[in-house]
Design a protein around this motif. Sequence first.
Motif, PDB file in Angstrom:
ATOM      1  N   ARG A 275      12.088  -2.185  -1.167  1.00  0.00           N
ATOM      2  CA  ARG A 275      11.549  -1.893   0.167  1.00  0.00           C
ATOM      3  C   ARG A 275      10.252  -1.101   0.067  1.00  0.00           C
ATOM      4  O   ARG A 275       9.245  -1.422   0.721  1.00  0.00           O
ATOM      5  N   ASP A 276      10.239  -0.064  -0.751  1.00  0.00           N
ATOM      6  CA  ASP A 276       9.076   0.814  -0.824  1.00  0.00           C
ATOM      7  C   ASP A 276       7.903   0.174  -1.577  1.00  0.00           C
ATOM      8  O   ASP A 276       6.743   0.466  -1.279  1.00  0.00           O
ATOM      9  N   SER A 277       8.208  -0.663  -2.554  1.00  0.00           N
ATOM     10  CA  SER A 277       7.133  -1.284  -3.337  1.00  0.00           C
ATOM     11  C   SER A 277       6.633  -2.591  -2.720  1.00  0.00           C
ATOM     12  O   SER A 277       5.497  -3.000  -2.959  1.00  0.00           O
ATOM     13  N   GLY A 278       7.507  -3.254  -1.952  1.00  0.00           N
ATOM     14  CA  GLY A 278       7.157  -4.551  -1.410  1.00  0.00           C
ATOM     15  C   GLY A 278       7.253  -5.679  -2.422  1.00  0.00           C
ATOM     16  O   GLY A 278       6.797  -6.793  -2.171  1.00  0.00           O
ATOM     17  N   ILE A 279       7.869  -5.396  -3.574  1.00  0.00           N
ATOM     18  CA  ILE A 279       7.996  -6.377  -4.656  1.00  0.00           C
ATOM     19  C   ILE A 279       9.471  -6.681  -4.887  1.00  0.00           C
ATOM     20  O   ILE A 279      10.310  -5.777  -4.866  1.00  0.00           O
ATOM     21  N   SER A 280       9.790  -7.945  -5.139  1.00  0.00           N
ATOM     22  CA  SER A 280      11.178  -8.336  -5.324  1.00  0.00           C
ATOM     23  C   SER A 280      11.737  -7.785  -6.637  1.00  0.00           C
ATOM     24  O   SER A 280      10.990  -7.508  -7.586  1.00  0.00           O
ATOM     25  N   GLN A 281      13.049  -7.651  -6.681  1.00  0.00           N
ATOM     26  CA  GLN A 281      13.696  -7.180  -7.907  1.00  0.00           C
ATOM     27  C   GLN A 281      13.413  -8.133  -9.063  1.00  0.00           C
ATOM     28  O   GLN A 281      13.173  -7.689 -10.190  1.00  0.00           O
ATOM     29  N   ALA A 282      13.422  -9.434  -8.797  1.00  0.00           N
ATOM     30  CA  ALA A 282      13.186 -10.414  -9.860  1.00  0.00           C
ATOM     31  C   ALA A 282      11.803 -10.240 -10.479  1.00  0.00           C
ATOM     32  O   ALA A 282      11.646 -10.316 -11.709  1.00  0.00           O
TER      33      ALA A 282
ATOM     34  N   VAL B 283       0.843  -1.189   0.000  1.00  0.00           N
ATOM     35  CA  VAL B 283       0.000   0.000   0.000  1.00  0.00           C
ATOM     36  C   VAL B 283       0.889   1.254   0.000  1.00  0.00           C
ATOM     37  O   VAL B 283       1.777   1.390   0.850  1.00  0.00           O
ATOM     38  N   GLY B 284       0.673   2.130  -0.963  1.00  0.00           N
ATOM     39  CA  GLY B 284       1.489   3.329  -1.083  1.00  0.00           C
ATOM     40  C   GLY B 284       2.784   3.123  -1.848  1.00  0.00           C
ATOM     41  O   GLY B 284       3.576   4.056  -1.987  1.00  0.00           O
ATOM     42  N   GLY B 285       3.011   1.907  -2.353  1.00  0.00           N
ATOM     43  CA  GLY B 285       4.270   1.612  -3.040  1.00  0.00           C
ATOM     44  C   GLY B 285       4.207   1.652  -4.547  1.00  0.00           C
ATOM     45  O   GLY B 285       5.134   1.199  -5.223  1.00  0.00           O
ATOM     46  N   ASP B 286       3.132   2.224  -5.094  1.00  0.00           N
ATOM     47  CA  ASP B 286       2.942   2.203  -6.544  1.00  0.00           C
ATOM     48  C   ASP B 286       4.022   2.986  -7.290  1.00  0.00           C
ATOM     49  O   ASP B 286       4.528   2.533  -8.319  1.00  0.00           O
ATOM     50  N   ALA B 287       4.366   4.181  -6.796  1.00  0.00           N
ATOM     51  CA  ALA B 287       5.373   4.987  -7.482  1.00  0.00           C
ATOM     52  C   ALA B 287       6.708   4.259  -7.532  1.00  0.00           C
ATOM     53  O   ALA B 287       7.402   4.262  -8.556  1.00  0.00           O
ATOM     54  N   ALA B 288       7.072   3.609  -6.433  1.00  0.00           N
ATOM     55  CA  ALA B 288       8.328   2.861  -6.396  1.00  0.00           C
ATOM     56  C   ALA B 288       8.302   1.722  -7.406  1.00  0.00           C
ATOM     57  O   ALA B 288       9.299   1.465  -8.101  1.00  0.00           O
ATOM     58  N   LEU B 289       7.169   1.025  -7.512  1.00  0.00           N
ATOM     59  CA  LEU B 289       7.045  -0.055  -8.485  1.00  0.00           C
ATOM     60  C   LEU B 289       7.198   0.477  -9.909  1.00  0.00           C
ATOM     61  O   LEU B 289       7.928  -0.100 -10.725  1.00  0.00           O
ATOM     62  N   LEU B 290       6.516   1.571 -10.224  1.00  0.00           N
ATOM     63  CA  LEU B 290       6.587   2.152 -11.563  1.00  0.00           C
ATOM     64  C   LEU B 290       8.003   2.616 -11.894  1.00  0.00           C
ATOM     65  O   LEU B 290       8.482   2.443 -13.017  1.00  0.00           O
ATOM     66  N   GLN B 291       8.681   3.184 -10.899  1.00  0.00           N
ATOM     67  CA  GLN B 291      10.071   3.581 -11.112  1.00  0.00           C
ATOM     68  C   GLN B 291      10.961   2.370 -11.331  1.00  0.00           C
ATOM     69  O   GLN B 291      11.901   2.405 -12.135  1.00  0.00           O
ATOM     70  N   GLY B 292      10.669   1.284 -10.618  1.00  0.00           N
ATOM     71  CA  GLY B 292      11.438   0.063 -10.815  1.00  0.00           C
ATOM     72  C   GLY B 292      11.257  -0.499 -12.217  1.00  0.00           C
ATOM     73  O   GLY B 292      12.230  -0.943 -12.853  1.00  0.00           O
ATOM     74  N   ILE B 293      10.028  -0.471 -12.722  1.00  0.00           N
ATOM     75  CA  ILE B 293       9.774  -0.932 -14.090  1.00  0.00           C
ATOM     76  C   ILE B 293      10.535  -0.056 -15.078  1.00  0.00           C
ATOM     77  O   ILE B 293      11.164  -0.555 -16.023  1.00  0.00           O
ATOM     78  N   ALA B 294      10.503   1.260 -14.851  1.00  0.00           N
ATOM     79  CA  ALA B 294      11.247   2.171 -15.726  1.00  0.00           C
ATOM     80  C   ALA B 294      12.749   1.897 -15.659  1.00  0.00           C
ATOM     81  O   ALA B 294      13.450   1.970 -16.679  1.00  0.00           O
ATOM     82  N   LYS B 295      13.247   1.560 -14.477  1.00  0.00           N
ATOM     83  CA  LYS B 295      14.672   1.251 -14.318  1.00  0.00           C
ATOM     84  C   LYS B 295      15.054   0.035 -15.156  1.00  0.00           C
ATOM     85  O   LYS B 295      16.120  -0.004 -15.789  1.00  0.00           O
TER      86      LYS B 295
ATOM     87  N   THR C 280      -5.122   6.990  -6.950  1.00  0.00           N
ATOM     88  CA  THR C 280      -5.292   8.433  -6.800  1.00  0.00           C
ATOM     89  C   THR C 280      -5.505   8.889  -5.366  1.00  0.00           C
ATOM     90  O   THR C 280      -5.155  10.018  -5.019  1.00  0.00           O
ATOM     91  N   GLN C 281      -6.090   8.028  -4.531  1.00  0.00           N
ATOM     92  CA  GLN C 281      -6.477   8.470  -3.198  1.00  0.00           C
ATOM     93  C   GLN C 281      -5.329   8.310  -2.195  1.00  0.00           C
ATOM     94  O   GLN C 281      -5.425   7.569  -1.207  1.00  0.00           O
ATOM     95  N   HIS C 282      -4.246   9.012  -2.474  1.00  0.00           N
ATOM     96  CA  HIS C 282      -3.077   9.047  -1.596  1.00  0.00           C
ATOM     97  C   HIS C 282      -2.576  10.487  -1.522  1.00  0.00           C
ATOM     98  O   HIS C 282      -2.841  11.297  -2.420  1.00  0.00           O
ATOM     99  N   ARG C 283      -1.830  10.793  -0.509  1.00  0.00           N
ATOM    100  CA  ARG C 283      -1.209  12.114  -0.428  1.00  0.00           C
ATOM    101  C   ARG C 283      -0.305  12.342  -1.624  1.00  0.00           C
ATOM    102  O   ARG C 283      -0.102  13.476  -2.051  1.00  0.00           O
ATOM    103  N   HIS C 284       0.259  11.260  -2.167  1.00  0.00           N
ATOM    104  CA  HIS C 284       1.144  11.358  -3.323  1.00  0.00           C
ATOM    105  C   HIS C 284       0.449  10.832  -4.580  1.00  0.00           C
ATOM    106  O   HIS C 284       1.079  10.293  -5.477  1.00  0.00           O
ATOM    107  N   GLY C 285      -0.875  11.004  -4.647  1.00  0.00           N
ATOM    108  CA  GLY C 285      -1.631  10.521  -5.797  1.00  0.00           C
ATOM    109  C   GLY C 285      -1.199  11.148  -7.114  1.00  0.00           C
ATOM    110  O   GLY C 285      -1.129  10.471  -8.146  1.00  0.00           O
ATOM    111  N   VAL C 286      -0.904  12.438  -7.093  1.00  0.00           N
ATOM    112  CA  VAL C 286      -0.457  13.113  -8.320  1.00  0.00           C
ATOM    113  C   VAL C 286       0.854  12.516  -8.813  1.00  0.00           C
ATOM    114  O   VAL C 286       1.023  12.254 -10.009  1.00  0.00           O
ATOM    115  N   ALA C 287       1.771  12.259  -7.907  1.00  0.00           N
ATOM    116  CA  ALA C 287       3.057  11.655  -8.288  1.00  0.00           C
ATOM    117  C   ALA C 287       2.853  10.268  -8.885  1.00  0.00           C
ATOM    118  O   ALA C 287       3.559   9.876  -9.821  1.00  0.00           O
ATOM    119  N   ASN C 288       1.887   9.514  -8.344  1.00  0.00           N
ATOM    120  CA  ASN C 288       1.591   8.199  -8.912  1.00  0.00           C
ATOM    121  C   ASN C 288       1.201   8.309 -10.385  1.00  0.00           C
ATOM    122  O   ASN C 288       1.674   7.545 -11.232  1.00  0.00           O
TER     123      ASN C 288
END
Length: 213
Positions: free
Chosen positions: A153-160, A98-110, A184-192
């Motif tokens: 750590r932030d996404s809760g999803i493994s690198q693999a 929960v709240g780790g979506d931006a980290a996941l998306l950044q990981g995919i971009a990485k 969308t319903q997060h304090r950082h919804g816009v960043a997501n």
Amino acid sequence: CHESSGVGLSQTIGIGKGTVQLEDFECAEAIFVIGQNPGTNHPRMLTSLQAASRNGAKIVAVNPLEEPALRRFKHPQEVTRLLGSGTPIASHYVKVRVGGDAALLQGIAKVVLALEDARPGEVLDHAFIAEHCDGFEAYAAQIRSRPWDVITRDSGISQAEIEEIGALYAASNATIICWAMGLTQHRHGVANIQECVNLLLLKGNMGKPGAGA
């Protein structure tokens, strides 16, 4: 409820509206469904996802809570199929923190950027980026420098698992990212929302059939 979408999209693509129509689902090669439970909240969408799955699209569901209808779906109007196991929908189910979506998306971009580094000119849509995007180099540098331990750590999803999803995204030539209030319903919804757009822009997934936000 979608003010975050309006702001995030306006700041990135200049208009606060989604860029796809239902017809785009028919020709998408990959669809990311983030923070949505269509079986509960908008079942009409399941018909489009079902058709996309049957057409061979890879569907990635991203949600901490597993929604059974995103695993398999039996259309109530398809009488001959009701006795079977239903149509598989999500090829991948990513139970993000929960709240780790931006980290996941950044990981995919990485992952996408790393694949481009390994195969220069074969992964990113350089022509699209050059013509339509600003700030690519700064964005790419920021993503490349983001440590994997922080992303996992932030996404809760493994690198693999992120690498698997990133390779799926990189291989698709037409990708839709769709979302609902789980994003969308997060304090950082816009960043997501901005991270969704950033990921789409890397492969030129705007303004073409089967692709967009």
